[in-house]
Design a protein around this motif. Structure first.
Motif, short mmCIF file in Angstrom:
data_model
loop_
_atom_site.label_atom_id
_atom_site.label_comp_id
_atom_site.label_asym_id
_atom_site.label_seq_id
_atom_site.Cartn_x
_atom_site.Cartn_y
_atom_site.Cartn_z
N PRO A 8 0.83 -1.21 0.00
CA PRO A 8 0.00 0.00 0.00
C PRO A 8 0.87 1.27 0.00
O PRO A 8 2.04 1.23 0.38
N ARG A 9 0.26 2.35 -0.43
CA ARG A 9 1.00 3.60 -0.61
C ARG A 9 1.68 4.07 0.68
O ARG A 9 2.80 4.57 0.64
N ARG A 10 1.04 3.91 1.82
CA ARG A 10 1.65 4.42 3.05
C ARG A 10 2.96 3.69 3.34
O ARG A 10 3.89 4.25 3.88
N PHE A 50 6.10 5.01 1.36
CA PHE A 50 6.79 6.20 1.84
C PHE A 50 7.32 6.02 3.25
O PHE A 50 7.72 6.97 3.89
N ILE A 108 2.79 11.37 -7.87
CA ILE A 108 3.01 10.27 -8.79
C ILE A 108 2.51 9.00 -8.14
O ILE A 108 2.83 8.72 -7.00
N TYR A 161 3.26 5.90 -7.62
CA TYR A 161 4.38 4.98 -7.78
C TYR A 161 3.90 3.52 -7.79
O TYR A 161 4.40 2.70 -8.56
N ASP A 202 5.06 14.21 -3.06
CA ASP A 202 4.79 12.87 -2.54
C ASP A 202 5.54 12.58 -1.25
O ASP A 202 4.98 12.05 -0.29
N GLY A 251 3.81 12.32 2.30
CA GLY A 251 4.00 11.02 2.93
C GLY A 251 4.53 11.17 4.35
O GLY A 251 4.06 10.50 5.27
N ARG A 255 -7.32 6.12 4.22
CA ARG A 255 -6.53 5.41 5.24
C ARG A 255 -5.29 4.76 4.65
O ARG A 255 -4.37 4.38 5.38
N GLU A 256 -5.28 4.62 3.33
CA GLU A 256 -4.09 4.10 2.65
C GLU A 256 -2.91 5.03 2.89
O GLU A 256 -1.77 4.62 2.89
N GLN A 257 -3.21 6.32 2.98
CA GLN A 257 -2.13 7.30 3.01
C GLN A 257 -2.00 8.02 4.34
O GLN A 257 -0.97 8.57 4.65
N THR A 258 -3.09 8.06 5.10
CA THR A 258 -3.07 8.83 6.33
C THR A 258 -3.09 7.92 7.54
O THR A 258 -4.03 7.14 7.70
N THR A 259 -2.06 8.01 8.36
CA THR A 259 -2.05 7.17 9.55
C THR A 259 -2.34 7.98 10.80
O THR A 259 -2.43 7.43 11.89
#
Lengths: 272, 442
Positions: A32-34, A37, A234, A236, B269, B273, B296-300
């Motif tokens: 997953p994206r998180r 990074f 982007i 990725y 990014d 991130g 939720r994929e990106q924010t923790t």
């Protein structure tokens, strides 16, 4: 033991350098994206997701891109094989003045950096009204793939025993008939090698397609992949998934025809 | 198109490589194409109706399609999409190639705020002064219209805008005993250091300092927040003390440890991130991040702990300045359907359309009235929380050579940020180089 190390050490380095990036891209396509990074990065994925693969296959532009790549690479391969074989056969069989010169000339073509000739080509295609058509890309790809195809095929044709053709001629076949009925079938490994290498080249080609094709509906995948992005960000994961999807057919192709490729490449390498 | 003209064009390899583009190869050559006289129908204000084509970047396609369907239905002429590269620089390369070739394939171009002068100075895009009247312009945020003025002519209509804002974590601020966002860079630096220590955070303040257009924008923002500027009345002023102060502040954030040295490599990014991953207390970024908070994929971290404020100033009591972006509509000067093209531009930039883009995609409107619209205020957090940041947005300097200037600034700002040159040297060099660029054009 030491000798073994001398063999395997360099081999290991080469494999690491060549394969590790692909493994890393594979990992990027699955996390997953998180996690992408996370700092420091994870070595083995914590979470596995197929989300990125869903993203790319849900995108009609990507699916169309696969079709377009297939059309462009397929047509290029076909053309390069037809013209390549027709050029290679006389070069391998006939004695005539300037043969070496022609072979060198053909090879020299492969040394042109594509960036240097892209501008004149652009103007030429515009004048011919070929811009934004598959034809433009197929023509250039064929031209650039031909030198390699001609060289591989020439080497391969040359090592075929002449007796076969003599026999065919005795039976009343013309040169072209001999070529078509006798030589091409037994030259299959060489033809395969040239074909696969041409296909891989055209499949991976980006520069010409990106320059000559304006319409999304004609873009090959290589041009579509960078567009998994927005003006800020982007994707990725999506790009990695797309890269894997695009690479898999090539890997399969090479694995399946591995033996033939090797025999084609080494043709003429050792005088028998 | 003589041989040696071809030769001359091709030898300018530096330009070629500089733009990093390949499409540019085509563009460079079109110095030729144009002299051959391929630009047929470029005839000033002439009208013309018919089906039109709009060029946009791929991320806008899904939202744009239904809008164009609505236009086509109401207008009778069909509007189609031509998808361009996602990367703004690659998009510009592509559009330059086409416009330079005198192509009329594309009628309306949706493009970046830094493009108008570059396209207009070559005569590629239409002067809209007669169509986009003063009273119509008054409905827009003044800065967004100003960015579309070249040589006294208005050449573009604002589509959406983008503002630089400061993001921060309320929970971390409270924990370290702060109740409000910092007003100056010095305060920000001090707070970031303390919070980083208290919360054992990896980073204090993250931002987009990499060597790219975003890095140029950030450098300009530091410079302007210190009272300096790049161009003033057409003259290069980047060598002045205020500008040096701005770059010194940026470098100071890194040397003090408030920002990680890695910000010199950060783009959106990486910055987003780090912040949304809970590894930073402050972030300078665009409002698009609001759209990621629910993901939720990106924010923790808990979205409720995230707040926004204006960009800090260099001196206490100063007015906050930010450098923003945004997109505009331009008309191809070679379009054979200028009347329909204009109808499309009018349609896509009206209140109802801008409202739809704001609500569906969090694109900040450029029409003033929408900032009072309760639905927008309610839905768009940045409008609700910090409308002023949007109003104080400034745009990059208007110059036909902006692309060249930006590349140089990105390089020097980045070197100054890394510490390979001092801020003073970077500013002095830029003063010389940018002056040379401006002189060459004048």
């Amino acid at each position: 033991m030491r000798a073994r190390l001398a063999t395997w050490g360099p081999a290991l380095v080469i494999v690491l350098v060549a394969v590790l990036p692909v493994v890393w891209v594979l990992k990027m396509s699955l996390i997953p994206r998180r996690e992408l990074f996370r700092s420091p990065p994870t070595v083995l994925p914590d979470d596995i997701t197929l989300q990125h693969y869903r993203t790319v296959f849900d995108d009609p532009a990507f699916r169309q891109g696969l079709v377009n790549s297939l059309i462009i690479a397929g047509a290029t391969t076909l053309l390069a094989l037809v013209f390549g074989a027709l050029a290679a056969y006389p070069l391998a069989r006939l004695r005539f003045g300037g043969r070496t010169f022609i072979m060198t000339g053909i090879l020299a073509l492969a040394f042109f950096p594509s960036v240097a000739i892209i501008a004149p080509l652009f103007v030429e295609f515009r004048n011919l009204q070929l811009l934004n058509s598959y034809a433009a890309v197929i023509i250039v790809d064929t031209v650039f793939a031909l030198p390699l195809a001609v060289w591989i095929l020439t080497a391969f044709f040359r090592q075929l025993p002449r007796d076969l053709e003599d026999a065919a001629r005795m039976d009343g076949a013309t040169t072209l008939q001999t070529f078509r009925r006798v030589i091409v079938p037994i030259a299959a490994p060489g033809v395969f090698t040239a074909g696969i290498l041409t296909f891989i080249f055209a499949w991976n080609e980006f520069l010409f397609a990106n320059t000559f094709l304006f319409d999304e509906s004609r873009w090959p995948v290589t041009v579509v992949i960078p567009n998994f992005a927005t003006q800020y960000s982007i994707d990725y994961g999506g790009q990695a998934a797309a890269a894997i999807v695009v690479t898999v057919p090539l890997v399969l192709l090479v694995l399946v025809f591995q033996r033939r490729i090797v025999s084609g490449l080494t043709a003429g390498a050792v005088k028998g | 198109m003589s041989e040696n003209e071809t030769g001359r064009q091709l030898t300018s390899r530096r330009d070629f490589l500089k733009l990093g583009g390949t499409v540019i190869a085509g563009a460079a050559l079109f110095g030729l194409g144009a002299c051959g006289g391929s630009s047929g129908g470029a005839s000033g204000g002439g009208g013309g109706t018919g089906d039109v084509t709009l060029s946009i970047s791929p991320d806008l396609v899904d939202m744009m399609k239904p809008k164009l369907a609505a236009f086509s239905k109401a207008n009778g002429n069909t509007a189609k999409i031509r998808v361009m590269p996602a990367d703004t620089g690659a998009y510009l390369d592509r559009i330059r190639t086409q416009l330079e070739a005198g192509s009329s394939d594309i009628d309306v171009i949706a493009g970046d705020v830094s493009w108008p002068s570059q396209l207009a100075s070559n005569g590629w895009i239409e002067d809209l002064s007669a169509r986009f009247t003063k009273s119509q312009q008054d409905a827009y945020l003044p800065a967004t219209v100003a960015a579309n003025v070249w040589d006294g002519k208005v050449v573009g209509v604002p589509f959406f805008t983008d503002a630089g804002i400061l993001w921060y974590r309320t929970d971390l601020l409270e924990r370290s005993g702060y109740s409000a966002a910092p007003a100056t860079w010095a305060e920000l630096q001090e707070m970031a250091l303390k919070i980083k220590r208290d919360a054992k955070l990896e980073n204090g303040f993250v931002w987009t300092g990499a060597q790219y257009e975003g890095g140029t924008v950030l450098g300009m923002e530091f410079i302007r927040s210190a009272g300096g500027d790049i161009l003033k009345d057409g003259k290069v002023v980047i060598g002045e003390q205020d500008a040096i102060d701005g770059l010194t502040i940026a470098r100071g954030l890194v040397t003090s440890g408030a920002s990680p040295a890695a910000v010199a490599n950060f783009k959106e990014d990486e910055t987003t991130g780090a912040f949304l991953g809970g590894n930073a207390a402050f972030m300078r970024n665009w409002p698009y991040v609001f759209g990621l908070l629910g993901d939720r994929e990106q924010t923790t971290i808990d979205p409720a702990t995230i707040a926004v404020a204006q960009i800090p100033t260099a001196r206490a009591g100063g007015t906050s300045v930010n450098v923003g972006g945004g997109w505009n509509f331009f008309m191809n000067a070679n379009s054979a359907k200028k009347d329909t093209a204009w109808e499309l531009i009018r349609f896509l930039s009206n209140d109802a359309q801008q409202k739809a883009w704001a609500l569906e995609g969090a694109y900040l409107p450029t029409r003033k009235a929408l900032y009072e619209d309760p639905e927008i205020v309610d839905a768009m957090q940045v409008v609700k929380k910090d409308k002023e940041a949007v109003f104080q947005t400034t745009t990059p300097p208007v110059s036909p050579f902006y692309a060249d200037m930006s590349r140089l600034m990105a390089e020097r700002f980045n070197a100054s940020l890394r510490g390979t040159t001092s801020p003073g040297d970077a500013a002095a060099k830029l003063q010389d180089d940018l002056s040379a660029i401006v002189a060459k054009g004048g």
